[in-house]
Design a protein around this motif. Structure first.
Motif, PDB file in Angstrom:
ATOM      1  N   PRO A  87       0.842  -1.203   0.000  1.00 20.92           N
ATOM      2  CA  PRO A  87       0.000   0.000   0.000  1.00 20.92           C
ATOM      3  C   PRO A  87       0.875   1.250   0.000  1.00 20.92           C
ATOM      4  CG  PRO A  87      -0.712  -1.574   1.676  1.00 20.92           C
ATOM      5  CD  PRO A  87       0.611  -2.047   1.169  1.00 20.92           C
ATOM      6  N   VAL A  89       0.496   4.101   1.253  1.00 23.64           N
ATOM      7  CA  VAL A  89       0.607   4.761   2.567  1.00 23.64           C
ATOM      8  C   VAL A  89       1.744   4.196   3.388  1.00 23.64           C
ATOM      9  CG1 VAL A  89      -1.556   5.782   3.294  1.00 23.64           C
ATOM     10  CG2 VAL A  89      -1.371   3.302   3.189  1.00 23.64           C
ATOM     11  N   ARG A  90       2.136   2.956   3.094  1.00 17.44           N
ATOM     12  CA  ARG A  90       3.151   2.295   3.904  1.00 17.44           C
ATOM     13  C   ARG A  90       4.575   2.541   3.437  1.00 17.44           C
ATOM     14  NH1 ARG A  90       0.398   2.287   8.131  1.00 17.44           N
ATOM     15  NH2 ARG A  90      -0.777   0.406   8.654  1.00 17.44           N
ATOM     16  N   GLN A  92       7.989   3.987   3.092  1.00 18.08           N
ATOM     17  CA  GLN A  92       8.795   4.912   3.884  1.00 18.08           C
ATOM     18  C   GLN A  92       9.780   5.670   3.016  1.00 18.08           C
ATOM     19  OE1 GLN A  92      10.374   3.026   7.428  1.00 18.08           O
ATOM     20  NE2 GLN A  92       8.578   3.810   8.461  1.00 18.08           N
ATOM     21  N   THR A 114       9.425  -0.391   3.464  1.00 19.96           N
ATOM     22  CA  THR A 114       8.313  -0.162   4.380  1.00 19.96           C
ATOM     23  C   THR A 114       8.804  -0.498   5.786  1.00 19.96           C
ATOM     24  OG1 THR A 114       7.475  -2.427   4.310  1.00 19.96           O
ATOM     25  CG2 THR A 114       6.654  -0.921   2.628  1.00 19.96           C
ATOM     26  N   ALA A 115       7.964  -0.264   6.785  1.00 20.31           N
ATOM     27  CA  ALA A 115       8.380  -0.570   8.161  1.00 20.31           C
ATOM     28  C   ALA A 115       8.379  -2.069   8.415  1.00 20.31           C
ATOM     29  CB  ALA A 115       7.477   0.135   9.160  1.00 20.31           C
ATOM     30  N   GLY A 116       7.570  -2.812   7.650  1.00 19.33           N
ATOM     31  CA  GLY A 116       7.592  -4.270   7.777  1.00 19.33           C
ATOM     32  C   GLY A 116       8.787  -4.758   6.998  1.00 19.33           C
ATOM     33  N   GLU A 149       2.946   9.787   6.338  1.00 17.50           N
ATOM     34  CA  GLU A 149       3.437   9.877   7.721  1.00 17.50           C
ATOM     35  C   GLU A 149       2.992   8.691   8.555  1.00 17.50           C
ATOM     36  OE1 GLU A 149       3.508  14.435   9.030  1.00 17.50           O
ATOM     37  OE2 GLU A 149       1.730  13.787   7.966  1.00 17.50           O
ATOM     38  N   ASP A 150       1.899   8.078   8.113  1.00 17.17           N
ATOM     39  CA  ASP A 150       1.329   6.980   8.864  1.00 17.17           C
ATOM     40  C   ASP A 150       2.083   5.688   8.634  1.00 17.17           C
ATOM     41  OD1 ASP A 150      -0.525   6.498  10.671  1.00 17.17           O
ATOM     42  OD2 ASP A 150      -2.212   7.001   9.378  1.00 17.17           O
ATOM     43  N   ALA A 151       3.347   5.710   8.962  1.00 13.83           N
ATOM     44  CA  ALA A 151       4.194   4.614   8.501  1.00 13.83           C
ATOM     45  C   ALA A 151       4.030   3.300   9.254  1.00 13.83           C
ATOM     46  CB  ALA A 151       5.647   5.040   8.517  1.00 13.83           C
ATOM     47  N   VAL A 152       3.558   3.352  10.501  1.00 19.28           N
ATOM     48  CA  VAL A 152       3.522   2.071  11.222  1.00 19.28           C
ATOM     49  C   VAL A 152       2.105   1.631  11.519  1.00 19.28           C
ATOM     50  CG1 VAL A 152       4.192   0.858  13.320  1.00 19.28           C
ATOM     51  CG2 VAL A 152       5.790   2.348  12.186  1.00 19.28           C
TER      52      VAL A 152
ATOM     53  N   GLN B 264       1.534  -3.879  17.449  1.00 18.80           N
ATOM     54  CA  GLN B 264       1.272  -4.278  16.066  1.00 18.80           C
ATOM     55  C   GLN B 264       0.310  -5.455  15.980  1.00 18.80           C
ATOM     56  OE1 GLN B 264       2.766  -2.701  13.323  1.00 18.80           O
ATOM     57  NE2 GLN B 264       3.462  -1.216  14.807  1.00 18.80           N
ATOM     58  N   ARG B 415      -2.747  -2.002  10.833  1.00 22.59           N
ATOM     59  CA  ARG B 415      -1.346  -2.316  11.073  1.00 22.59           C
ATOM     60  C   ARG B 415      -0.692  -3.042   9.899  1.00 22.59           C
ATOM     61  NH1 ARG B 415       0.011   1.263  14.603  1.00 22.59           N
ATOM     62  NH2 ARG B 415      -0.573   0.837  16.742  1.00 22.59           N
ATOM     63  N   GLN B 417       1.249  -3.871   6.766  1.00 18.87           N
ATOM     64  CA  GLN B 417       2.294  -3.192   5.999  1.00 18.87           C
ATOM     65  C   GLN B 417       2.262  -3.611   4.537  1.00 18.87           C
ATOM     66  OE1 GLN B 417       4.647  -0.908   6.631  1.00 18.87           O
ATOM     67  NE2 GLN B 417       4.040  -0.540   8.732  1.00 18.87           N
ATOM     68  N   ASP B 438       1.965  -8.916   6.517  1.00 22.25           N
ATOM     69  CA  ASP B 438       3.178  -8.350   7.077  1.00 22.25           C
ATOM     70  C   ASP B 438       2.878  -7.110   7.909  1.00 22.25           C
ATOM     71  OD1 ASP B 438       5.833  -8.387   7.396  1.00 22.25           O
ATOM     72  OD2 ASP B 438       6.328  -7.475   5.485  1.00 22.25           O
ATOM     73  N   THR B 439       3.431  -7.070   9.131  1.00 25.26           N
ATOM     74  CA  THR B 439       3.306  -5.877   9.959  1.00 25.26           C
ATOM     75  C   THR B 439       4.702  -5.430  10.356  1.00 25.26           C
ATOM     76  OG1 THR B 439       3.234  -7.063  12.043  1.00 25.26           O
ATOM     77  CG2 THR B 439       1.137  -6.693  10.943  1.00 25.26           C
ATOM     78  N   ALA B 440       4.796  -4.342  11.105  1.00 28.26           N
ATOM     79  CA  ALA B 440       6.113  -3.859  11.515  1.00 28.26           C
ATOM     80  C   ALA B 440       6.595  -4.534  12.790  1.00 28.26           C
ATOM     81  CB  ALA B 440       6.077  -2.354  11.705  1.00 28.26           C
ATOM     82  N   LEU B 471      -7.240  -1.912   4.861  1.00 26.82           N
ATOM     83  CA  LEU B 471      -6.246  -1.019   5.461  1.00 26.82           C
ATOM     84  C   LEU B 471      -6.602   0.424   5.123  1.00 26.82           C
ATOM     85  CD1 LEU B 471      -3.368  -0.132   6.559  1.00 26.82           C
ATOM     86  CD2 LEU B 471      -2.559  -0.552   4.258  1.00 26.82           C
TER      87      LEU B 471
END
Lengths: 152, 492
Positions: A87, A89-90, A92, A114-116, A149-152, B264, B415, B417, B438-440, B471
């Motif tokens: 997505p 939005v994710r 980074q 991404t953060a994941g 900004e909604d990274a996590v 998360q 949450r 990702q 997948d999540t952070a 999401l």
């Protein structure tokens, strides 16, 4: 669905050739000490080269990516088919990278983070330099629009 | 602010301990040599004075201040260091005390920042009172940094471990697979041993062997139970403002906080034993920081043990899940045949190894006995399939996998990702796919995240396309607190 630049097949084939080259060298070295028939070494090297080449072509045919309204979609894999949705939005940050071998062939890769972390290796190889830059810009713009900004 | 004066003798003793041991060794070694005992004693004394002076200076130089936006630490005896840690970057403030520290009434305060790889700052040592004040104060200022004026609410006790639960946590720490392993070893060892020894010795040997194995198993179980009990002694989970706080430990007291905005996924774990008695374990995963990470490995549980229903209602405190409505969609039943095939292949390999081992020994082994385990394959495949599933809720996706260690992962849509759909060549033959959500979370990074495994390709196609939409919808609907922007994570 966008395709990769066909020249990427050459890069993948060359990578196989480098590997088989090393293998051939090792085989030749081993032959000095232990009894291995020449045909066995030759067959292995030729076999791996053939499989590698076929895999490179199949891999190219399977590879595809698409920038959708709110996500980046990737499709790839020969033995294991993988489809990834990132997505927007994710996202980074987006990198453009060029390895020496890619530079020789005038190609580049776009890497999306991404953060994941499993998604951290979202990488589109085999792009022309301009395409890579366009994608990078495009994704960056879209990610900002999508309130990145909604990274996590 | 300064450290507790009691930290000087404690730090000095800590440092001196190793030097004294060294001196004893040197002394013992040099006993017969020309070096006189007086000289050694003198050196040790000098060293001790040196250490004490060093620690005194350390104490005098160490200063920390709580400014409006940062925690400043000035420290160093030879090299001076000035560190400013912004409150918003601090994820957790952990307090820990060991037995001696508790006797002295002092504590360590560790400041963890995002990433969780290293401790950003460590204050050794302050009084317990001061440690608690610091923790409170930092959390308060951190809140102020993001959301101004919020009246502090008294912490809400969510869960307090009872003696029964503590005991159960210890008992359940036992892995039921060990029983099977012992059984296999025991039955397997009789013919093996008997082939080497004449009759009377054989019986003696097998009996002692069995007793030995049994004792080892019991001992390791008791040890595991004891460790669990020590770890979770006096466990209290409270909820205050925007975070969960926990306190646990008998000899070493741990005290930490988990910010709610960082959570998360929520994991509910159980094993056949826990399932039978209707118990489960609750774990929460935060971005890059596992609960109780500073503690021992495997102590990630937020709630070590509670009744299954209670676990889910506790989870509701963190994430509003309508757990009564969870009904899992299972992989297609045809997939059981795939599992059977997979186990058969594994058994064949096993048999092959056993056969090979047999050819290498002079006395024949009844390797074909292993073939008997073939009857276990169909139930094993069935149970693997039975405990696998996923559920699409209004705000969450729940996945479940595993029989021996069944893991239920609850992932809020906001949450997510990335969504990955993977189909191996074998999965394609059975028209199934795996969807990885997948999540952070740190677990996700290690490849232990939520996944709907071996679901029908059509379901996989829908799931893959709906999850990113969910999401998107979740992000648009919930502005706060879910989307409260946290600079910490973006910095990291």
């Amino acid at each position: 669905m966008e395709r990769l630049h066909p020249r990427i097949q050459l890069i993948w084939i060359i990578k196989t050739l480098i590997f088989t080259g090393i293998l051939a060298g090792a085989g030749a070295l081993a032959r000095m000490y232990i009894e291995i028939p020449l045909w066995a070494v030759a067959l292995t090297v030729i076999g791996i080269t053939l499989i590698g080449t076929m895999h490179a072509i199949a891999r190219y045919r399977r590879w595809g990516y698409e920038i959708r309204d709110d996500s980046l979609y990737l499709e790839r894999g020969v033995l294991t088919e993988v489809r990834t949705i990132v997505p927007l939005v994710r996202i980074q940050h987006v990198d453009s990278s060029r390895t020496p071998i890619e530079r020789v062939f005038g190609l580049a890769s776009t890497v999306v983070y991404t953060a994941g972390s499993r998604g951290a290796d979202v990488r589109i190889p085999g792009l022309t330099r301009t395409t890579a830059q366009t994608i990078q810009e495009q994704l960056k713009e879209l990610a900002i629009q999508a309130e990145g900004e909604d990274a996590v | 602010m300064k450290l507790s004066p009691r930290s000087i003798p404690y730090r000095a003793l800590q440092r001196a301990g190793s030097i004294i041991i060294l001196a004893v060794f040197i002394g013992a070694g040099a006993g017969q040599q020309t070096v006189g005992p007086i000289l050694i004693a003198l050196t040790v004394l000098l060293a001790l004075i040196g250490i004490f002076a060093y620690e005194l200076t350390y104490y005098n130089r160490f200063q920390y201040h709580l400014t409006d936006a940062t925690l400043d630490i000035h420290s160093g005896v030879f090299n001076k260091r000035e560190r400013e840690i912004p409150y918003r970057r601090i994820q957790n403030v952990d307090i820990s005390r060991n037995v001696i520290q508790r006797l002295l009434g002092i504590a360590v305060v560790n400041l963890e920042t995002a990433g969780g790889e290293s401790t950003e700052g460590s204050i050794r040592y302050v009084t317990v009172h001061e440690a608690n004040r610091l923790q409170e104060e930092i959390q308060r200022r951190k809140q102020e940094d993001t959301t101004p004026d919020e009246t502090p609410t008294p912490p809400d006790v969510l869960y307090q471990i009872t003696d029964t639960e503590l005991l159960l946590a210890g008992i359940f720490s036992f892995d039921p697979r060990i029983i099977g392993l012992i059984g296999l070893l025991a039955t397997g060892s009789i013919p093996f041993v008997s082939s080497y020894f004449p009759d009377p010795t054989t019986i003696l040997f097998t009996v002692t062997g069995l007793i030995l194995i049994f004792t080892i198993a019991i001992a390791s179980w008791l040890l595991g139970a004891l460790i669990t009990i020590f770890n979770y002694y006096g466990f209290v989970l409270t909820k205050a403002r925007d975070e969960l706080r926990y306190e646990r430990g008998l000899f070493q007291r741990f005290n930490g906080s988990i910010p709610l905005t960082k959570i998360q996924t929520i994991t509910v774990e159980d094993n056949p034993l826990k399932r039978f008695f209707d118990y489960a374990t609750l774990t929460v995963e935060t971005a890059g920081y596992a609960t109780g990470q500073s503690g021992t490995e495997g102590s990630q549980a937020a709630v070590p043990i509670a009744r299954r229903n209670r676990v889910f209602s506790l989870a509701t405190n963190v994430e509003p899940i309508d757990h009564d409505q969870i009904s899992y969609a299972q992989p297609p039943s045809r997939i059981r045949r795939r599992y059977i095939a997979r186990y058969l292949i594994a058994l064949t390999i096993f048999l092959g190894i056993a056969y090979f081992a047999n050819t290498q020994t002079t006395t024949p082994l009844p390797w074909y006995w292993l073939l008997a385990s073939i009857i276990l394959i169909p139930p094993a495949a069935h149970y693997k399939w039975k405990h696998r599933g996923y559920w699409i809720g209004t705000d969450h996706i729940v996945t479940r996998n595993g029989f021996w260690k069944r893991t239920t992962k609850i992932v809020p849509y906001y949450r997510i990702q990335t969504v990955i759909d993977a189909r191996t060549i074998f999965q394609r033959r059975w028209n199934v796919a795996t969807i990885i959500i997948d999540t952070a979370s740190s677990q996700s990074i290690m490849g232990r995240g939520a996944a709907a495994i071996d679901i029908d390709t059509r379901d996989a196609d829908t799931l893959r396309e709906t999850l990113p939409n969910e999401l998107q919808a979740a992000l648009e609907n919930t502005e706060t607190p879910t989307s409260s922007i946290d600079p910490t994570t973006t910095d990291a």
